[in-house]
Scaffold this motif. Structure first.
Motif: not given
Length: 338
Positions: A30, A46-48, A50
């Motif tokens: 990740w 809030d989490t992002v 990739s």
């Protein structure tokens, strides 16, 4: 890119996300450096994320029989979708036929998508040796260099017929080392077939089973059907009609049944009986006892008292009527002396 991420649609305190690589790629990590997959996340803000993917590494090799030619290729490990070129060069007296997967391109471009191995196939280009079946159909046609010994196909076959079964006998002419184009034809020995003939009784029970050669008319002793009280049987023939053998066959015996005739005899003392004679089995007849003057009928010898009497004929039989002398005075009138 090169993959996707599965994320639950509902929001909750804890969720699980899964990185799914496309074909030819694998998950690396990740964006935050975590390598767990799937990964549980405790959602507090809030989490992002990739997901990072990398192409798989696949092995590549190309080879051939060095007695027949060579292959120009760089064997090794390469990333997914790497483009490679391979070519095959035949030695003198041979020519390239195809790669081991059936492809005939030479040179050939490969886009690597999995572990891959190729073998270049070569064939001699000097003479054609043809092997043919007995009916002149081609079994195989192969090329051989001068002086090589042709390899004959194993166990050529000839389809059996109703009359014959064929076994391979050899090649004509005799196989020799190659000195030019040549054709060899298979020969076969023929064995006449035999078939199973089943003989059944009229009721379907087995009488016998024999083996008879093709073209021969089978025979069998006439069977016997046991007589009954009603019929006497004589053999009438087989169904269907017996013919020359061309396959397995079953024949069923048939019989003519003649109704038996029986003698009914009668006798009497002090009277007579009507109805004696020769009758067919099952005939219903009537016999009648007629007493002589001064006698009356009492009974038959088998204690039956019916008179006249009905009989169904089932065998030879004798019936005797028994009479007794009349007792008392009959037809007495007032004018007669007593």
């Amino acid at each position: 890119t090169n993959g996707s991420v599965s994320v639950p649609q509902n929001q909750c305190d804890e969720m699980e996300v899964i990185a799914i690589p496309d074909y030819g790629y694998h998950f690396v990590q990740w964006s935050v450096g975590n390598t767990e997959n799937p990964r549980s996340i405790e959602l507090t803000k809030d989490t992002v994320f990739s997901a990072e993917f990398a192409p798989n590494i696949y092995s590549f090799s190309a080879s051939c029989n060095e007695n027949y030619g060579s292959v120009q290729a760089t064997n090794g490990n390469y990333e997914y979708l790497t483009e490679l070129t391979i070519s095959a060069t035949a030695n003198e007296g041979y020519h390239f036929v195809q790669w081991s997967d059936g492809n005939t391109d030479n040179p050939r471009t490969i886009i690597l998508s999995q572990d891959t191995s190729f073998t270049a196939e070569f064939a001699p280009n000097i003479y054609v040796i043809t092997f043919m079946n007995d009916d002149s159909t081609v079994i195989s046609a192969q090329q051989y260099g001068y002086g090589q010994m042709p390899i004959a196909p194993e166990f050529p076959t000839k389809a059996a017929t109703a009359e014959y079964t064929y076994t391979f006998a050899g090649w004509i002419p005799e196989i020799v080392a190659v000195i030019g184009d040549a054709t060899y034809k298979a020969t076969f020995n023929a064995t006449k077939n035999s078939y199973s003939i089943t003989w059944l009784n009229e009721d379907g029970s087995l009488i016998d089973q024999t083996t008879v050669e093709y073209g021969v008319v089978p025979t069998h002793a006439d069977p016997i059907k046991e007589n009954t009280a009603e019929y006497t049987y004589t053999f009438a023939g087989w169904i269907p009609n017996v013919v020359a053998v061309t396959c397995d066959a079953t024949y069923r015996a048939t019989f003519n049944g003649e109704v038996n005739m029986y003698s009914i005899t009668t006798s009497a003392i002090n009277g007579e009986v009507e109805g004696a004679g020769i009758y067919a089995y099952g005939t219903e007849i009537e016999i009648k006892a007629i007493p002589a003057e001064g006698y009356t009928f009492d009974q038959w010898s088998d204690s039956v008292k019916d008179n006249p009497r009905t009989i169904i004929v089932t065998s030879d039989a004798e019936y005797t009527a028994l009479f007794i002398q009349s007792q008392g005075i009959d037809d007495v009138y007032a004018t007669d002396p007593v």
